[in-house]
Scaffold this motif. Structure first.
Motif, PDB file in Angstrom:
ATOM      1  N   VAL A 160      14.549   1.249  -3.767  1.00  0.00           N
ATOM      2  CA  VAL A 160      14.637  -0.061  -3.118  1.00  0.00           C
ATOM      3  C   VAL A 160      13.939  -0.031  -1.766  1.00  0.00           C
ATOM      4  O   VAL A 160      13.213  -0.955  -1.406  1.00  0.00           O
ATOM      5  N   LEU A 161      14.120   1.066  -1.030  1.00  0.00           N
ATOM      6  CA  LEU A 161      13.487   1.161   0.277  1.00  0.00           C
ATOM      7  C   LEU A 161      11.967   1.202   0.158  1.00  0.00           C
ATOM      8  O   LEU A 161      11.254   0.565   0.936  1.00  0.00           O
ATOM      9  N   ARG A 162      11.454   1.937  -0.827  1.00  0.00           N
ATOM     10  CA  ARG A 162      10.005   1.951  -1.037  1.00  0.00           C
ATOM     11  C   ARG A 162       9.491   0.538  -1.331  1.00  0.00           C
ATOM     12  O   ARG A 162       8.429   0.125  -0.827  1.00  0.00           O
ATOM     13  N   GLN A 163      10.228  -0.209  -2.142  1.00  0.00           N
ATOM     14  CA  GLN A 163       9.828  -1.584  -2.433  1.00  0.00           C
ATOM     15  C   GLN A 163       9.778  -2.428  -1.164  1.00  0.00           C
ATOM     16  O   GLN A 163       8.874  -3.250  -0.988  1.00  0.00           O
ATOM     17  N   ARG A 164      10.745  -2.210  -0.274  1.00  0.00           N
ATOM     18  CA  ARG A 164      10.759  -2.970   0.985  1.00  0.00           C
ATOM     19  C   ARG A 164       9.595  -2.565   1.871  1.00  0.00           C
ATOM     20  O   ARG A 164       8.960  -3.419   2.508  1.00  0.00           O
ATOM     21  N   PHE A 165       9.292  -1.266   1.936  1.00  0.00           N
ATOM     22  CA  PHE A 165       8.138  -0.807   2.706  1.00  0.00           C
ATOM     23  C   PHE A 165       6.858  -1.443   2.162  1.00  0.00           C
ATOM     24  O   PHE A 165       6.010  -1.918   2.924  1.00  0.00           O
ATOM     25  N   ASP A 166       6.710  -1.438   0.835  1.00  0.00           N
ATOM     26  CA  ASP A 166       5.506  -2.000   0.215  1.00  0.00           C
ATOM     27  C   ASP A 166       5.404  -3.497   0.480  1.00  0.00           C
ATOM     28  O   ASP A 166       4.313  -4.028   0.748  1.00  0.00           O
ATOM     29  N   ALA A 167       6.551  -4.205   0.409  1.00  0.00           N
ATOM     30  CA  ALA A 167       6.556  -5.644   0.677  1.00  0.00           C
ATOM     31  C   ALA A 167       6.183  -5.916   2.136  1.00  0.00           C
ATOM     32  O   ALA A 167       5.432  -6.856   2.438  1.00  0.00           O
ATOM     33  N   ASP A 168       6.685  -5.088   3.043  1.00  0.00           N
ATOM     34  CA  ASP A 168       6.325  -5.220   4.457  1.00  0.00           C
ATOM     35  C   ASP A 168       4.818  -5.069   4.645  1.00  0.00           C
ATOM     36  O   ASP A 168       4.173  -5.874   5.340  1.00  0.00           O
ATOM     37  N   ASN A 169       4.264  -4.036   4.027  1.00  0.00           N
ATOM     38  CA  ASN A 169       2.825  -3.790   4.199  1.00  0.00           C
ATOM     39  C   ASN A 169       1.983  -4.893   3.570  1.00  0.00           C
ATOM     40  O   ASN A 169       0.905  -5.230   4.086  1.00  0.00           O
ATOM     41  N   ALA A 170       2.467  -5.451   2.471  1.00  0.00           N
ATOM     42  CA  ALA A 170       1.751  -6.580   1.864  1.00  0.00           C
ATOM     43  C   ALA A 170       1.735  -7.769   2.817  1.00  0.00           C
ATOM     44  O   ALA A 170       0.713  -8.454   2.962  1.00  0.00           O
ATOM     45  N   GLU A 171       2.859  -7.999   3.479  1.00  0.00           N
ATOM     46  CA  GLU A 171       2.928  -9.098   4.440  1.00  0.00           C
ATOM     47  C   GLU A 171       2.088  -8.791   5.667  1.00  0.00           C
ATOM     48  O   GLU A 171       1.436  -9.690   6.227  1.00  0.00           O
ATOM     49  N   ARG A 172       2.061  -7.527   6.098  1.00  0.00           N
ATOM     50  CA  ARG A 172       1.217  -7.140   7.233  1.00  0.00           C
ATOM     51  C   ARG A 172      -0.252  -7.421   6.918  1.00  0.00           C
ATOM     52  O   ARG A 172      -0.996  -7.945   7.754  1.00  0.00           O
ATOM     53  N   GLU A 173      -0.671  -7.050   5.699  1.00  0.00           N
ATOM     54  CA  GLU A 173      -2.058  -7.293   5.297  1.00  0.00           C
ATOM     55  C   GLU A 173      -2.365  -8.786   5.301  1.00  0.00           C
ATOM     56  O   GLU A 173      -3.426  -9.222   5.760  1.00  0.00           O
TER      57      GLU A 173
END
Length: 324
Positions: free
Chosen positions: A257-270
């Motif tokens: 779940v945490l990896r998914q949140r990290f990935d979602a954060d980075n997608a939003e950062r991009e």
């Protein structure tokens, strides 16, 4: 006229800080919570869209690498928890790029502690005990009150933030005179309304423990259902005199779940044109071994502001960023 070499705080504030550190250390020693120290520089930065890491270049084994000054010691402390440290705390410097103002400086002091097998309720009680130790001279005995994010929002703006649509949030912002165009960022409008109409009113009669945040604000916390069956983040924040003092989580220990949140954060950062941050693989590897626990980060400089009844952060720190 003050000289540029002089600190912005006075000698009384320096002495008060030293005494505050003594009280904090005595408090945790009596409860057998271990003081630890972890690196300030890390290979991984924070992915949170609303935080900007300070970048540093250094050589490791002869290779020039990009590292990041910590925005919190959280990731490293969780690796210690996963290795069997037991309850731990740390007083350390943390860094958040370009955060300056009456209650901000890009370098500040944080107290962070973790309690295996503590519920958020347990952690609230311990936090209240610490506040009473640190603020007794100014307030006497403090009796914090617990208030949900939803009810604080409803009381002040007649709007349920857990259910409000983007249009409803925009309309409410316009109704109260906040005519900023934040595009389609629902959370940005929620934060705008909260910072202008909810936060400034919290914690004047007694400290407020604000609970049950919107699930989109879970960060590294678990999610749960509240008493009304709505999904919320299992976290609380502490407010005194309109000032956010601390942020606590029922800590997420699911690495997937945490990896998914990290990935979602980075997608939003991009999407927002921000730098993509390297994910902390050490933390993700440690998480399955971490005990169930609650943790909290508390701003020491802000605690000192409250203890000393100061309105500006620079009155309790030596050299703010503009003269450091």
């Amino acid at each position: 006229m003050s000289q540029s070499y002089q600190p912005t705080c006075d000698l009384a504030a320096l002495k008060a800080r030293a005494e505050l550190y003594q009280r904090i250390r005595q408090f945790f020693a009596a409860r057998e919570v271990l003081e630890v120290e972890t690196p300030v520089l890390s290979q991984a930065g924070v992915t949170d869209v609303h935080l900007a890491s300070v970048v540093a270049k250094r050589h490791v084994n002869g290779q020039l690498q990009t590292h990041y000054l910590q925005t919190s010691p959280e990731f490293a402390m969780k690796r210690l928890l996963a290795s069997g440290s037991g309850p731990i705390y740390q007083i350390c410097k943390v860094f958040r790029d370009d955060e300056h103002g009456r209650k901000h400086n890009s370098e500040f002091t944080m107290l962070e502690w973790y309690r295996p097998q503590f519920s958020l309720q347990d952690l609230m009680h311990e936090t209240a005990d610490l506040l009473n130790v640190c603020l007794a001279e100014r307030f006497g005995e403090l009796r914090p009150v617990v208030l949900s994010y939803k009810h604080a929002f409803q009381d002040r703006l007649d709007l349920n933030p857990l259910q409000a649509t983007l249009k409803e949030l925009k309309d409410t912002a316009h109704r109260v005179g906040l005519n900023l165009d934040l595009g389609d960022d629902r959370l940005a409008y929620m934060d705008l309304l909260f910072s202008h109409f909810v936060e400034p009113s919290l914690g004047f009669d007694a400290p407020v423990f604000l609970t049950d945040f919107p699930p989109e604000m879970a960060s590294l916390a678990k999610t749960k259902q509240d008493d009304d069956g709505e999904w919320v983040a299992a976290r609380f924040e502490v407010y005194i005199e309109g000032l956010e003092l601390a942020n606590a989580y029922d800590e997420l220990v699911d690495a997937d779940v945490l990896r998914q949140r990290f990935d979602a954060d980075n997608a939003e950062r991009e999407k927002q044109g921000l730098a993509i941050m390297p994910v902390d693989e050490h933390l993700l590897a440690a998480l399955p071994h971490m005990p169930a626990c609650s943790g909290i980060a508390l701003g020491v400089d802000r605690l000192l502001m409250i203890a000393q009844n100061k309105l500006q952060l620079e009155k309790v720190i030596t050299f703010p960023a503009d003269i450091a």
